[in-house]
Design a protein around this motif. Structure first.
Motif, PDB file in Angstrom:
ATOM      1  N   TRP A  54       0.834  -1.220   0.000  1.00 11.92           N
ATOM      2  CA  TRP A  54       0.000   0.000   0.000  1.00 11.92           C
ATOM      3  C   TRP A  54       0.857   1.255   0.000  1.00 11.92           C
ATOM      4  O   TRP A  54       0.624   2.189   0.750  1.00 11.92           O
ATOM      5  N   TRP A  55       1.913   1.225  -0.849  1.00 11.41           N
ATOM      6  CA  TRP A  55       2.667   2.434  -1.215  1.00 11.41           C
ATOM      7  C   TRP A  55       3.555   2.954  -0.085  1.00 11.41           C
ATOM      8  O   TRP A  55       3.870   4.132  -0.033  1.00 11.41           O
ATOM      9  N   CYS A  56       3.953   2.070   0.805  1.00 11.66           N
ATOM     10  CA  CYS A  56       4.748   2.497   1.968  1.00 11.66           C
ATOM     11  C   CYS A  56       6.219   2.112   1.871  1.00 11.66           C
ATOM     12  O   CYS A  56       7.102   2.924   2.138  1.00 11.66           O
ATOM     13  N   ASP A 112      -0.836  10.251  12.831  1.00 15.81           N
ATOM     14  CA  ASP A 112      -0.428   8.852  12.668  1.00 15.81           C
ATOM     15  C   ASP A 112      -0.876   8.147  11.397  1.00 15.81           C
ATOM     16  O   ASP A 112      -0.628   6.947  11.249  1.00 15.81           O
ATOM     17  N   ASN A 113      -1.509   8.831  10.481  1.00 14.98           N
ATOM     18  CA  ASN A 113      -1.794   8.202   9.177  1.00 14.98           C
ATOM     19  C   ASN A 113      -2.080   9.293   8.158  1.00 14.98           C
ATOM     20  O   ASN A 113      -2.198  10.474   8.511  1.00 14.98           O
ATOM     21  N   GLY A 114      -2.204   8.888   6.911  1.00 19.47           N
ATOM     22  CA  GLY A 114      -2.355   9.875   5.846  1.00 19.47           C
ATOM     23  C   GLY A 114      -3.637  10.688   5.967  1.00 19.47           C
ATOM     24  O   GLY A 114      -3.642  11.905   5.707  1.00 19.47           O
ATOM     25  N   SER A 115      -4.721  10.034   6.365  1.00 15.90           N
ATOM     26  CA  SER A 115      -5.989  10.758   6.497  1.00 15.90           C
ATOM     27  C   SER A 115      -5.862  11.863   7.542  1.00 15.90           C
ATOM     28  O   SER A 115      -6.311  12.996   7.328  1.00 15.90           O
ATOM     29  N   THR A 116      -5.238  11.529   8.666  1.00 18.54           N
ATOM     30  CA  THR A 116      -5.141  12.545   9.725  1.00 18.54           C
ATOM     31  C   THR A 116      -4.176  13.659   9.323  1.00 18.54           C
ATOM     32  O   THR A 116      -4.380  14.814   9.694  1.00 18.54           O
ATOM     33  N   ALA A 117      -3.140  13.327   8.554  1.00 17.37           N
ATOM     34  CA  ALA A 117      -2.233  14.390   8.090  1.00 17.37           C
ATOM     35  C   ALA A 117      -3.028  15.420   7.295  1.00 17.37           C
ATOM     36  O   ALA A 117      -2.812  16.629   7.432  1.00 17.37           O
ATOM     37  N   CYS A 118      -3.971  14.936   6.471  1.00 17.92           N
ATOM     38  CA  CYS A 118      -4.778  15.859   5.655  1.00 17.92           C
ATOM     39  C   CYS A 118      -5.833  16.575   6.495  1.00 17.92           C
ATOM     40  O   CYS A 118      -6.073  17.773   6.318  1.00 17.92           O
ATOM     41  N   GLU A 119      -6.461  15.839   7.417  1.00 18.07           N
ATOM     42  CA  GLU A 119      -7.450  16.475   8.312  1.00 18.07           C
ATOM     43  C   GLU A 119      -6.807  17.637   9.063  1.00 18.07           C
ATOM     44  O   GLU A 119      -7.408  18.695   9.225  1.00 18.07           O
ATOM     45  N   GLY A 146      -9.969  12.952  -6.586  1.00 16.00           N
ATOM     46  CA  GLY A 146      -8.977  13.115  -5.531  1.00 16.00           C
ATOM     47  C   GLY A 146      -9.225  12.098  -4.427  1.00 16.00           C
ATOM     48  O   GLY A 146     -10.354  11.648  -4.218  1.00 16.00           O
ATOM     49  N   TYR A 147      -8.178  11.742  -3.735  1.00 16.40           N
ATOM     50  CA  TYR A 147      -8.328  10.838  -2.587  1.00 16.40           C
ATOM     51  C   TYR A 147      -7.375  11.298  -1.488  1.00 16.40           C
ATOM     52  O   TYR A 147      -6.173  11.414  -1.709  1.00 16.40           O
ATOM     53  N   HIS A 148      -7.943  11.557  -0.310  1.00 14.86           N
ATOM     54  CA  HIS A 148      -7.118  12.058   0.787  1.00 14.86           C
ATOM     55  C   HIS A 148      -7.346  11.266   2.069  1.00 14.86           C
ATOM     56  O   HIS A 148      -6.876  11.685   3.136  1.00 14.86           O
ATOM     57  N   GLY A 149      -8.111  10.188   1.983  1.00 16.20           N
ATOM     58  CA  GLY A 149      -8.302   9.360   3.161  1.00 16.20           C
ATOM     59  C   GLY A 149      -9.758   9.006   3.369  1.00 16.20           C
ATOM     60  O   GLY A 149     -10.630   9.372   2.571  1.00 16.20           O
ATOM     61  N   ASP A 150     -10.006   8.310   4.460  1.00 17.93           N
ATOM     62  CA  ASP A 150     -11.331   7.740   4.694  1.00 17.93           C
ATOM     63  C   ASP A 150     -12.040   8.329   5.906  1.00 17.93           C
ATOM     64  O   ASP A 150     -13.051   7.788   6.358  1.00 17.93           O
ATOM     65  N   VAL A 218      -4.630  19.047  -3.087  1.00 19.78           N
ATOM     66  CA  VAL A 218      -4.330  18.245  -4.291  1.00 19.78           C
ATOM     67  C   VAL A 218      -3.207  17.259  -4.016  1.00 19.78           C
ATOM     68  O   VAL A 218      -2.343  17.510  -3.170  1.00 19.78           O
ATOM     69  N   GLU A 219      -3.228  16.189  -4.773  1.00 20.60           N
ATOM     70  CA  GLU A 219      -2.112  15.241  -4.788  1.00 20.60           C
ATOM     71  C   GLU A 219      -1.224  15.664  -5.961  1.00 20.60           C
ATOM     72  O   GLU A 219      -1.617  15.476  -7.110  1.00 20.60           O
ATOM     73  N   PRO A 220      -0.061  16.246  -5.707  1.00 19.65           N
ATOM     74  CA  PRO A 220       0.720  16.757  -6.825  1.00 19.65           C
ATOM     75  C   PRO A 220       1.238  15.667  -7.759  1.00 19.65           C
ATOM     76  O   PRO A 220       1.746  14.643  -7.315  1.00 19.65           O
ATOM     77  N   PHE A 252      -0.667  20.403  -0.208  1.00 16.29           N
ATOM     78  CA  PHE A 252      -0.159  19.291  -1.017  1.00 16.29           C
ATOM     79  C   PHE A 252      -0.276  18.009  -0.199  1.00 16.29           C
ATOM     80  O   PHE A 252       0.327  17.894   0.877  1.00 16.29           O
ATOM     81  N   ASP A 253      -1.030  17.089  -0.729  1.00 15.67           N
ATOM     82  CA  ASP A 253      -1.133  15.770  -0.111  1.00 15.67           C
ATOM     83  C   ASP A 253      -0.075  14.878  -0.757  1.00 15.67           C
ATOM     84  O   ASP A 253      -0.286  14.323  -1.828  1.00 15.67           O
ATOM     85  N   GLU A 254       1.082  14.798  -0.098  1.00 14.13           N
ATOM     86  CA  GLU A 254       2.159  13.926  -0.596  1.00 14.13           C
ATOM     87  C   GLU A 254       2.254  12.662   0.259  1.00 14.13           C
ATOM     88  O   GLU A 254       3.330  12.092   0.425  1.00 14.13           O
ATOM     89  N   VAL A 255       1.110  12.273   0.791  1.00 16.90           N
ATOM     90  CA  VAL A 255       1.062  11.040   1.596  1.00 16.90           C
ATOM     91  C   VAL A 255       1.593   9.862   0.772  1.00 16.90           C
ATOM     92  O   VAL A 255       2.342   9.022   1.262  1.00 16.90           O
ATOM     93  N   ALA A 256       1.229   9.830  -0.493  1.00 19.28           N
ATOM     94  CA  ALA A 256       1.642   8.704  -1.340  1.00 19.28           C
ATOM     95  C   ALA A 256       2.945   8.984  -2.078  1.00 19.28           C
ATOM     96  O   ALA A 256       3.747   8.076  -2.311  1.00 19.28           O
ATOM     97  N   THR A 257       3.176  10.243  -2.472  1.00 16.40           N
ATOM     98  CA  THR A 257       4.315  10.522  -3.355  1.00 16.40           C
ATOM     99  C   THR A 257       5.594  10.889  -2.613  1.00 16.40           C
ATOM    100  O   THR A 257       6.676  10.876  -3.212  1.00 16.40           O
ATOM    101  N   SER A 281       3.051  10.850   4.975  1.00 15.13           N
ATOM    102  CA  SER A 281       2.821   9.655   5.799  1.00 15.13           C
ATOM    103  C   SER A 281       3.448   8.468   5.045  1.00 15.13           C
ATOM    104  O   SER A 281       4.510   8.644   4.462  1.00 15.13           O
ATOM    105  N   LYS A 282       2.805   7.313   5.048  1.00 15.60           N
ATOM    106  CA  LYS A 282       3.245   6.130   4.299  1.00 15.60           C
ATOM    107  C   LYS A 282       4.762   5.910   4.353  1.00 15.60           C
ATOM    108  O   LYS A 282       5.249   5.300   5.289  1.00 15.60           O
ATOM    109  N   ALA A 283       5.517   6.446   3.367  1.00 10.79           N
ATOM    110  CA  ALA A 283       6.961   6.182   3.305  1.00 10.79           C
ATOM    111  C   ALA A 283       7.776   7.029   4.272  1.00 10.79           C
ATOM    112  O   ALA A 283       9.000   6.918   4.303  1.00 10.79           O
TER     113      ALA A 283
HETATM  114  C1  PLP Z   1      -2.698  10.674  -1.457  1.00  5.41           C
HETATM  115  C2  PLP Z   1      -3.251   9.995  -0.229  1.00  5.41           C
HETATM  116  N1  PLP Z   1      -3.673  10.746   0.799  1.00  5.41           N
HETATM  117  C3  PLP Z   1      -4.155  10.198   1.924  1.00  5.41           C
HETATM  118  C4  PLP Z   1      -4.234   8.829   2.052  1.00  5.41           C
HETATM  119  C5  PLP Z   1      -4.792   8.234   3.321  1.00  5.41           C
HETATM  120  O1  PLP Z   1      -3.774   7.653   4.045  1.00  5.41           O
HETATM  121  P1  PLP Z   1      -4.121   6.581   5.190  1.00  5.41           P
HETATM  122  O2  PLP Z   1      -4.640   5.372   4.491  1.00  5.41           O
HETATM  123  O3  PLP Z   1      -2.813   6.355   5.864  1.00  5.41           O
HETATM  124  O4  PLP Z   1      -5.127   7.212   6.075  1.00  5.41           O
HETATM  125  C6  PLP Z   1      -3.811   8.015   1.013  1.00  5.41           C
HETATM  126  C7  PLP Z   1      -3.918   6.554   1.118  1.00  5.41           C
HETATM  127  O5  PLP Z   1      -3.764   5.818   0.192  1.00  5.41           O
HETATM  128  C8  PLP Z   1      -3.307   8.613  -0.165  1.00  5.41           C
HETATM  129  O6  PLP Z   1      -2.903   7.890  -1.200  1.00  5.41           O
END
Ligand code: PLP
Length: 462
Positions: A54-56, A112-119, A146-150, A218-220, A252-257, A281-283
């Protein structure tokens, strides 16, 4: 042992993004151990982790340097909360993150995760405007797909209908503008004619609503979960200019990149743009432990700074914010960057990967191949000319996932998008092996379902 674990798993575990019914009559893949790019199941069968779990995963699984940092930390301090207390690993990591991110970003807020980084970025932006006499700025802009978490907040800015539609009624209202989806350009342009027409709706929106908007997220360079939509750096440059013009924060949501996956430490470097908030987050921990960081500027920080009675505090924090063990893993990963210098040799590796991907375009059911750094995506279509999509009911991704397992690959297509998301430690020989096996899966694709292609083909399995 295996059958007991299988039964216990099915009895007690509910897996994420998984239809458990799929496993009513088949086994889950239980991974026992990992090494480098390989995952091993309980019977010792090996699989390439082509999606970096999962991209980590960044430097391969179980990197010894990262493990040694974690071991040292575990012997010293397991956990302490970060509200008013601190610890060395969190402090040193913050210092290093500021050193590797663009000038102007100067404060690190952990979660502690990508969603919270964006929140965190969304909430900070909103509260910043309230403290700055512009409380009317409470709207946000996101991109289609766009996807920034759940979490509810990040889903409100998300644009992936399959993920979000069940919750639509409770999400907060936000603005959505078209996705820069070059393969199916919403403005009917192609790379030669493109003048970034897809940014016009954003400009129109900002003209009408700009003063009410707090931030755009945005996810750049790549909308990842939304379908591996890779788009040009100049889009990001222009988007940043527009937002600046209307005084809107850029997140910039660089959780994945983040951390090298695109060939540079951060995707933003391709565009030379500094955002108001950078979400990581992730990596960050190279995939070892959950951790996230929202990095922002002194200007934002100062708006929250004041005497207690002024009530400017940012009331947000997660129990494991700045976990010592996770921070140690992140420091270990940055040590690998410093010692092994993976970014210096990444250019040749990336060029090789992209060259290996080119032949997939010869397949009649491959509409598009798009690559960015160590990421390579293949969009499957029913018909190359019309770009007709496979339907939800046809579920081609699942068949490819199963076929991938037979080839010792963990592929996890996103709908009709088959992709590789490789660690930056991947060698040329591993790229050859992974792309060859992926070719075997896809070149034989019409045999998987009989439905993958609507016309005969003459491609041989290499
Ligand atoms: C660009 C991006 N932002 C946020 C998230 C959410 O991260 P997490 O699953 O750690 O909450 C993801 C998860 O894939 C993501 O790809």
């Amino acid at each position: 042992m295996k059958s007991t674990l299988q039964e216990t798993d099915k009895k007690f575990l509910w897996h994420p993004y998984t239809q458990m019914h799929d496993y009513a009559a088949r086994d889950l893949l239980i991974i026992d151990r990992a090494d480098g790019l390989m995952l091993y199941d309980l019977e010792g069968r090996s699989y390439f982790d082509t999606i970096s779990s999962w991209w980590c995963i960044l430097h391969g699984h179980n990197h010894p340097t990262i493990k040694s940092f974690m071991h040292r930390q575990l012997d010293r301090l397991d956990h302490v909360h970060l509200a008013g207390t601190s610890h060395e690993a969190a402090i040193l990591l913050a210092e290093k993150l500021i050193a590797i991110t663009p000038e102007g970003l100067s404060k690190v807020f952990y979660s502690d995760n990508g969603s919270t980084a964006c929140e965190v970025a969304l909430k900070m932006s909103l509260q910043y405007w309230r403290h700055s006499g512009q409380a009317q700025r409470k709207r946000f802009i996101g991109l289609e797909r766009g996807y920034h978490g759940d979490t509810i907040g990040t889903m409100s800015l998300g644009g992936v209908p399959d993920f979000h539609k069940e919750f639509a009624e409770i999400l907060f209202a936000s603005f959505t503008v078209p996705s820069p989806y070059c393969y199916r350009c919403p403005m009917a342009q192609n790379p030669e004619t493109c003048r970034l027409e897809c940014l016009q709706p954003l400009q129109d929106l900002l003209e009408n609503e700009g003063e009410n908007v707090a931030a755009m997220i945005v996810e750049p360079l790549i909308q990842a979960a939304g379908g591996m939509r890779i788009y040009p750096a100049r889009y990001i440059k222009r988007l940043a200019e527009l937002l600046r013009q209307y005084g809107v924060h850029l997140i910039f949501d660089e959780v994945a990149t983040g951390f090298g996956r695109t060939g540079r430490m951060f995707a933003l470097e391709h565009a030379g743009v500094t955002p108001d908030f950078l979400c990581l987050s992730k990596a960050l921990t190279a995939g070892m432990l959950p951790m996230a960081a929202t990095i922002t500027s002194d200007e934002i920080y100062q708006a929250f700074y004041g005497a207690y009675a002024e009530n400017r505090t940012f009331y947000h924090g997660h129990t494991f914010t700045g976990s010592p063990l996770a921070a140690a893993a992140a420091l270990g990963s940055l040590q690998v960057f410093a010692e092994e210098k993976p970014l210096a040799r990444l250019g040749a590796t990336i060029a090789h990967l992209h060259q290996k991907m080119a032949r997939f375009l010869d397949l009649p059911w491959v509409g598009d191949v798009r690559c960015l750094g160590m990421i390579a995506a293949i969009e499957l279509v029913k018909d190359k000319q019309t770009k007709e999509e496979f339907t939800f009911a046809e579920r081609v991704g699942w068949k490819i996932y199963l076929k991938g397992l037979e080839q010792g690959l963990i592929l996890r297509p996103l709908g009709n998008i088959v992709y590789l998301w490789l660690p930056i430690s991947t060698t040329i020989a591993e790229i050859d092996e992974i792309t060859e096996r992926t070719w075997r899966v896809l070149a034989a694709a019409d045999n998987i379902s009989g439905a993958l292609c609507n016309k005969p083909h003459g491609i041989r399995v290499a």
